[in-house]
Design an enzyme around this catalytic site. Structure first.
Site, PDB file in Angstrom:
ATOM      1  N   LYS A  52       0.885  -1.314  -0.055  1.00 53.72           N
ATOM      2  CA  LYS A  52      -0.493  -0.352  -0.166  1.00 53.72           C
ATOM      3  C   LYS A  52       0.878   1.316  -0.102  1.00 53.72           C
ATOM      4  O   LYS A  52       1.100   2.137  -1.075  1.00 53.72           O
ATOM      5  CB  LYS A  52      -0.351  -0.414   0.926  1.00 53.72           C
ATOM      6  CG  LYS A  52      -1.530  -0.985   1.385  1.00 53.72           C
ATOM      7  CD  LYS A  52      -2.614  -1.282   2.223  1.00 53.72           C
ATOM      8  CE  LYS A  52      -4.082  -1.863   1.940  1.00 53.72           C
ATOM      9  NZ  LYS A  52      -5.029  -2.336   4.041  1.00 53.72           N
ATOM     10  N   GLN A  96      -5.143  -2.036   9.451  1.00 51.82           N
ATOM     11  CA  GLN A  96      -5.116  -3.140   9.025  1.00 51.82           C
ATOM     12  C   GLN A  96      -4.849  -4.550  10.196  1.00 51.82           C
ATOM     13  O   GLN A  96      -4.657  -4.507  11.284  1.00 51.82           O
ATOM     14  CB  GLN A  96      -3.282  -2.832   8.836  1.00 51.82           C
ATOM     15  CG  GLN A  96      -2.864  -4.294   7.909  1.00 51.82           C
ATOM     16  CD  GLN A  96      -3.603  -4.647   6.141  1.00 51.82           C
ATOM     17  OE1 GLN A  96      -3.423  -3.297   5.869  1.00 51.82           O
ATOM     18  NE2 GLN A  96      -3.987  -5.949   5.711  1.00 51.82           N
ATOM     19  N   ASP A 119     -11.057   2.033   3.850  1.00 49.47           N
ATOM     20  CA  ASP A 119     -11.571  -0.026   3.007  1.00 49.47           C
ATOM     21  C   ASP A 119     -12.904   0.302   3.400  1.00 49.47           C
ATOM     22  O   ASP A 119     -13.124  -1.044   3.150  1.00 49.47           O
ATOM     23  CB  ASP A 119     -10.730  -0.070   5.072  1.00 49.47           C
ATOM     24  CG  ASP A 119      -9.541  -1.067   5.188  1.00 49.47           C
ATOM     25  OD1 ASP A 119      -9.251  -1.069   3.591  1.00 49.47           O
ATOM     26  OD2 ASP A 119      -8.950  -0.929   5.777  1.00 49.47           O
TER      27      ASP A 119
HETATM   28  N1  GUN Z   1      -6.196  -7.514   6.448  1.00 51.47           N
HETATM   29  C1  GUN Z   1      -6.411  -7.639   5.042  1.00 51.47           C
HETATM   30  N2  GUN Z   1      -7.343  -7.167   4.160  1.00 51.47           N
HETATM   31  C2  GUN Z   1      -7.569  -6.411   4.714  1.00 51.47           C
HETATM   32  C3  GUN Z   1      -7.818  -4.374   3.748  1.00 51.47           C
HETATM   33  O1  GUN Z   1      -8.456  -4.703   2.850  1.00 51.47           O
HETATM   34  N3  GUN Z   1      -7.659  -3.771   5.053  1.00 51.47           N
HETATM   35  C4  GUN Z   1      -7.419  -3.979   6.339  1.00 51.47           C
HETATM   36  N4  GUN Z   1      -7.231  -2.789   6.876  1.00 51.47           N
HETATM   37  N5  GUN Z   1      -6.912  -4.814   6.493  1.00 51.47           N
HETATM   38  C5  GUN Z   1      -6.547  -6.553   5.748  1.00 51.47           C
END
Ligand code: GUN
Length: 294
Positions: A52, A96, A119
């Site tokens: 990211k 996350q 998200d």
């Molecule tokens: N853990 C696995 N996929 C994701 C996601 O798309 N966003 C977040 N915040 N955590 C994750």
């Protein structure tokens, strides 16, 4: 069989975003800024957050990663979330997942201001999406919709079978594909671990979305000739053939299903790269106050 090249589409979209960011900055606007909170040292989470950060740099966004140790108190994390909610330089942020067991994922998600929830996990964003209001759509379903749209895959009147009913993928993609939109207007069936005759149900599908998190689960005998197959699975397994020592497996037994499918997404290089790009798209929307005008 034709490959849905998520990597290429993701790169195209990154270029589009980078051009837009350049124009915003040339016009005197603010650089979009995404923040990510990561707790502990989970390998997969570190990889995702690293991807990211890199993607933000590629398109000209600012990115900030806030790190906490495994034993951080829930209150400390909540306080940081509230600070990010109030920080006018941060357009959007993510926490996350998964979080350590002593912290409630849901409590943290609900503490994020919906206008910064890029998200799309907050109930306000999920609820707005369900009733067709502008909302941040979570990255994986948004990425799947973008692939379907850019490859002109017809969904109207089609039979879609979604395998898996998670809040992050199965439920939202089912709703998006059934909505009165284009893509959309599909007849959607959600299947899961209690579904009877799964093979029979899946074999009627024009479009199959495999999102159950079970490596190589979907086999050729379950798929209709010519169907579109979207593979959301990413299971990391040990491999002595790769430099990293890991390889990724999807929920689809690719080689045999590819022979029967019309369109198919590979793993890696299908849905995965699109999820990062969806997060960038949401962050750009956040910086333009597109979903929640002020
Ligand atoms: N853990 C696995 N996929 C994701 C996601 O798309 N966003 C977040 N915040 N955590 C994750």
């Amino acid at each position: 069989m034709k490959i849905i090249d998520g990597k290429k589409i993701a790169n195209d979209i990154k270029e589009e975003i980078a051009n837009e960011v350049k124009q915003i900055i040339e016009g005197g606007g603010k650089t979009p800024h995404l923040a990510a909170i990561i707790v502990g040292h989970d390998g997969a989470s570190e990889t995702y957050v690293g991807h990211k950060e890199k993607a933000c740099t590629q398109v000209g966004f600012n990115s900030t990663v806030l790190r906490f140790e495994d034993d951080v108190a829930e209150d400390t994390l909540l306080r940081r979330v509230h600070e990010l909610n109030e920080d006018s330089d941060i357009d959007g942020f993510i926490v996350q997942l998964p979080l350590p067991k002593h912290i409630s994922d849901q409590k943290i998600i609900e503490a994020i201001a919906p206008k910064k929830d890029v998200d799309g996990f907050h109930p306000v964003n999920l609820g707005r999406m369900v009733i067709g209001l502008p909302a941040y759509i979570s990255a994986t379903p948004a990425g799947i919709m973008e692939l379907i749209e850019r490859y002109n895959i017809e969904t109207s009147g089609k039979e879609v079978v979604v395998i898996g009913r998670s809040n992050i993928v199965g439920k939202p993609i089912s709703i998006l594909l059934a909505q009165k939109t284009n893509p959309g207007n599909a007849t959607v069936t959600i299947t899961h671990s209690r579904t009877k005759n799964l093979k029979e149900v899946v074999s009627k599908a024009d479009i199959v979305i495999a999102a159950l998190g079970n490596a190589e689960f979907l086999t050729a005998d379950m798929v209709k000739e010519g169907a579109t197959v979207i593979d959301v699975g990413i299971t990391r397994v040990k491999s002595d053939k790769t430099k990293s020592g890991w390889k990724l497996l999807g929920d689809v037994k690719f080689d045999e299903v590819a022979e029967k499918a019309g369109w198919i997404t590979p793993v890696p290089g299908g849905v995965g790269p699109m999820t990062i790009v969806s997060l960038l798209q949401n962050t750009l929307k956040a910086s333009k106050r597109e979903i929640y005008p002020e």
